[in-house]
Structure formats: C-alpha cells, structure tokens
Design a protein around this motif. Structure first.
Motif, mmCIF file in Angstrom:
data_model
loop_
_atom_site.group_PDB
_atom_site.id
_atom_site.type_symbol
_atom_site.label_atom_id
_atom_site.label_comp_id
_atom_site.label_asym_id
_atom_site.label_seq_id
_atom_site.Cartn_x
_atom_site.Cartn_y
_atom_site.Cartn_z
ATOM 1 N N UNK A 36 -44.615 -20.331 23.350
ATOM 2 C CA UNK A 36 -43.413 -19.397 24.098
ATOM 3 C C UNK A 36 -43.142 -18.415 23.146
ATOM 4 N N UNK A 37 -43.032 -17.127 23.612
ATOM 5 C CA UNK A 37 -42.477 -15.930 22.887
ATOM 6 C C UNK A 37 -41.398 -15.072 23.597
ATOM 7 N N UNK A 38 -40.320 -15.087 23.206
ATOM 8 C CA UNK A 38 -39.114 -14.387 23.543
ATOM 9 C C UNK A 38 -39.005 -13.139 22.576
ATOM 10 N N UNK A 39 -39.214 -11.893 23.069
ATOM 11 C CA UNK A 39 -39.478 -10.754 22.462
ATOM 12 C C UNK A 39 -38.281 -9.628 22.616
ATOM 13 N N UNK A 40 -37.723 -9.198 21.643
ATOM 14 C CA UNK A 40 -36.651 -8.066 21.770
ATOM 15 C C UNK A 40 -37.229 -6.724 21.446
ATOM 16 N N UNK A 41 -37.027 -5.609 22.374
ATOM 17 C CA UNK A 41 -37.849 -4.513 22.002
ATOM 18 C C UNK A 41 -36.861 -3.364 22.408
ATOM 19 N N UNK A 42 -36.972 -2.002 21.913
ATOM 20 C CA UNK A 42 -36.376 -0.823 22.782
ATOM 21 C C UNK A 42 -37.492 -0.083 23.171
ATOM 22 N N UNK A 43 -38.701 -0.616 23.087
ATOM 23 C CA UNK A 43 -39.860 0.551 23.430
ATOM 24 C C UNK A 43 -40.465 0.016 24.880
ATOM 25 N N UNK A 44 -40.369 0.693 25.791
ATOM 26 C CA UNK A 44 -40.994 0.436 27.196
ATOM 27 C C UNK A 44 -42.520 0.207 27.051
ATOM 28 N N UNK A 88 -45.288 -21.348 27.375
ATOM 29 C CA UNK A 88 -46.321 -20.503 27.033
ATOM 30 C C UNK A 88 -46.217 -19.056 27.535
ATOM 31 N N UNK A 89 -45.038 -18.498 28.125
ATOM 32 C CA UNK A 89 -44.880 -17.212 28.704
ATOM 33 C C UNK A 89 -44.552 -16.359 27.443
ATOM 34 N N UNK A 90 -44.996 -15.018 27.450
ATOM 35 C CA UNK A 90 -44.504 -13.999 26.764
ATOM 36 C C UNK A 90 -43.718 -13.114 27.666
ATOM 37 N N UNK A 91 -42.344 -13.023 26.854
ATOM 38 C CA UNK A 91 -41.328 -12.404 27.739
ATOM 39 C C UNK A 91 -40.495 -11.579 26.962
ATOM 40 N N UNK A 92 -40.462 -10.245 27.402
ATOM 41 C CA UNK A 92 -39.771 -9.042 26.519
ATOM 42 C C UNK A 92 -38.411 -8.860 26.999
ATOM 43 N N UNK A 93 -37.337 -8.865 26.018
ATOM 44 C CA UNK A 93 -36.041 -8.267 26.676
ATOM 45 C C UNK A 93 -36.057 -6.643 26.438
ATOM 46 N N UNK A 94 -35.800 -5.916 27.175
ATOM 47 C CA UNK A 94 -35.742 -4.390 27.028
ATOM 48 C C UNK A 94 -34.508 -3.979 27.579
ATOM 49 N N UNK A 141 -44.365 -19.503 12.373
ATOM 50 C CA UNK A 141 -45.486 -20.204 12.959
ATOM 51 C C UNK A 141 -45.763 -21.803 12.493
ATOM 52 N N UNK A 142 -45.590 -21.652 11.158
ATOM 53 C CA UNK A 142 -45.876 -22.645 10.166
ATOM 54 C C UNK A 142 -44.832 -23.806 10.511
ATOM 55 N N UNK A 143 -43.758 -23.733 11.091
ATOM 56 C CA UNK A 143 -42.874 -24.788 11.329
ATOM 57 C C UNK A 143 -43.272 -25.267 12.548
ATOM 58 N N UNK A 144 -44.149 -24.730 13.391
ATOM 59 C CA UNK A 144 -44.316 -25.265 14.857
ATOM 60 C C UNK A 144 -43.487 -25.146 15.523
ATOM 61 N N UNK A 145 -42.675 -24.295 15.889
ATOM 62 C CA UNK A 145 -41.610 -24.190 16.924
ATOM 63 C C UNK A 145 -42.370 -24.384 18.111
ATOM 64 N N UNK A 146 -41.332 -24.610 19.316
ATOM 65 C CA UNK A 146 -41.614 -24.756 20.621
ATOM 66 C C UNK A 146 -41.367 -23.185 21.145
ATOM 67 N N UNK A 147 -40.532 -22.271 20.667
ATOM 68 C CA UNK A 147 -40.287 -20.932 21.091
ATOM 69 C C UNK A 147 -40.256 -20.297 19.882
ATOM 70 N N UNK A 148 -40.941 -19.007 20.100
ATOM 71 C CA UNK A 148 -41.036 -18.057 18.792
ATOM 72 C C UNK A 148 -40.057 -16.611 19.288
ATOM 73 N N UNK A 149 -39.127 -16.635 18.638
ATOM 74 C CA UNK A 149 -38.188 -15.721 18.998
ATOM 75 C C UNK A 149 -38.241 -14.509 17.838
ATOM 76 N N UNK A 150 -38.298 -13.108 18.565
ATOM 77 C CA UNK A 150 -38.751 -12.121 17.832
ATOM 78 C C UNK A 150 -37.758 -10.965 17.934
ATOM 79 N N UNK A 151 -37.038 -10.459 17.071
ATOM 80 C CA UNK A 151 -36.205 -9.379 17.265
ATOM 81 C C UNK A 151 -36.543 -8.061 16.723
ATOM 82 N N UNK A 152 -37.275 -7.227 17.550
ATOM 83 C CA UNK A 152 -37.773 -6.080 17.053
ATOM 84 C C UNK A 152 -38.471 -6.127 15.681
ATOM 85 N N UNK A 153 -39.670 -7.013 15.918
ATOM 86 C CA UNK A 153 -40.257 -7.314 14.382
ATOM 87 C C UNK A 153 -41.019 -6.098 14.084
#
Length: 264
Positions: free
Chosen positions: A186-194, A33-39, A148-160
């Motif tokens: 649980x979301x793992x999110x990639x971004x360039x934006x602080x 359930x964590x929302x974590x960003x990779x910056x 989300x419709x696939x009901x994943x355990x982790x949502x991976x987002x690459x600079x969406x």
C-alpha cells in the motif's frame, strides 16, 4: 478498511498568532495494495497528514488506524521515504539498507534482504559504493530499498522525486510502478504534480487549503502505462487543475496580503 482516518484534525501553536489550524475533519479510507496520492497546494497539510500516518506527528483530534489498530507513534509497519534521501554518508549503500534491520535480523539475513531490494531498484553493482558517490536519483532508490527492506505494511512517500530532474523522475516513476506491482505494498504518496499523481496512482486525493481539507477523490481507472497524450489523462488533468486553481489563488492572495501588511 486497511488504513482509516476518521475526523482527523491538526492544530499548531503559534506564539505570535495563537493557534493555527492546518486541517480538520479529514476522513479517508485506503484499501490494502492501493496506490493513493495526496495532491494540493502548499499549506494544505498533505505532508503533515503523511507524517501523522507515519506516527511522527500526533493528531489534535480524530483517529488514524492501520488494520483497526490506532497509530500513536512511529513503527516498522510504516516505511517512510522523504524528499531528501536521509542516508548515512559514512556507510556504503548496502550498509545503509541493512542499518534498520540490525536489531531484528542476523547480519547474514539482513544483507540477503538488502541485496534482494537493491537488485529490485537496479543498484546491485553499487552496493559497496558510498552514497555520496551516487547521483540524486540513485540515492533515492537506496532510500526506497531501505524502506522496502523493513517490509512495512504501508510505504509513505513525501515528494520523493521532487528534487530530481525531469528525465530521472520519469525513469523512477516507471521503476516505482514495477516495484509496487511486485511487492503489492500500500503506497500513500505526496506530490505537488498533477501529472505525477495521475501517472502513478489508483486514486488521487485533492486537498484544498485555508483550511486544509479534502475537496475531491478521483479514481484513476486508466490502464498503465499512462501517457500524457492519452485523452483520458488530459481530461483528468483538466478536472484536477480546475479544482486546484481556486485553491492556488487563495494561497497567492493570502501571500500578497501578508506582503502588503509587512511592507506597511
């Protein structure tokens, strides 16, 4: 631990320069359930790391585990949202969302699930539209609904939201937080934006480059919704920016040296 990366490294083969190490010795633990960003700056390997969690890339060393099961390939327990929506233009919105569900659900069940998530992203009245008839922000909401419709355990987002205008991006930030709170994914999110990372995340993982590595892990214990004018947000932005300055300067210096070598 829910998602665990242990001593993960990635090396690419370059025909001209030999082996190129993207990163090594990456250790990262993420709770359910964590929302974590990779910056981090370009070249630090954050998108490659995300692709490895998705199972689209393989680690050269180390292990990546989801619920104590090693990730070796792509699977339905991980949903991926890319910077470009990657939708099928010959299908309407609802059919784009149901497409990955056809092998496991009946048509009626798939459409019911699609309608649920299209409602969540406020696109119910556009479900019969073709995706090319939608704005960029709306297309990205279709991509989120499909994942989300696939009901994943982790949502991976690459600079969406990287390709969207600032106003649309802010609107989708608020929608994504509501979706995350409702679905508890649980979301793992990639971004360039602080600013984006701090606005959205429970934790901000800052990566350095040359070689890629984790240089800081910030817990963002600021109540949502977070405003840029909040002193705590400004203070955290400054801390992250100061960390990244040195890494960004490394990238610029290397690029300038490469240009000088090429010009000679």
């Amino acid at each position: 631990m829910f998602l665990q990366l242990n001593d993960v490294g990635k090396t690419f083969e370059d025909k001209e320069k030999g082996e190129f190490e993207v990163f090594s010795n990456i250790d990262l633990s993420i709770d359910r359930k964590e929302f974590v960003s990779l910056l981090g700056p370009s070249g630090c390997g954050k998108s490659t790391l995300l692709s490895m969690v998705a199972g689209l890339e393989h680690a050269t060393s180390g292990t990546i585990q989801l619920e104590d099961k090693q990730i070796k390939q792509a699977g339905p327990d991980r949903g991926m949202v890319f910077q470009q929506p990657s939708l099928f233009p010959w299908l309407n919105v609802r059919d784009n969302v149901t497409f990955p569900l056809k092998s496991t659900l009946s048509k009626q069940e798939a459409e019911k699930r699609a309608d649920h998530f299209l409602k969540m992203v406020h696109l119910s009245r556009f479900k019969k539209h073709y995706t090319y008839e939608l704005s960029g922000g709306m297309q990205q909401r279709v991509a989120i609904a499909r994942a989300l419709a696939m009901d994943p355990k982790v949502l991976l987002m690459d600079e969406p939201f990287g390709a969207l205008d600032e106003q649309t991006r802010h609107i989708l930030h608020d929608e994504l937080i509501k979706i995350w709170e409702e679905t508890q994914k649980t979301i793992l999110f990639v971004t360039h934006s602080i600013q984006e990372a701090i606005k959205l995340s429970d934790r901000v993982i800052v990566m350095g480059t040359r070689p890629g590595r984790i240089i800081a892990d910030f817990n963002v214990d600021i109540p949502r919704p977070r405003k840029r004018s909040d002193e705590r947000v400004i203070e955290l932005e400054d801390k992250v920016m100061n960390l990244l300055k040195e890494e960004i300067n490394k990238v610029l210096k290397e690029e300038l040296n490469n240009e000088l070598e090429y010009s000679h």
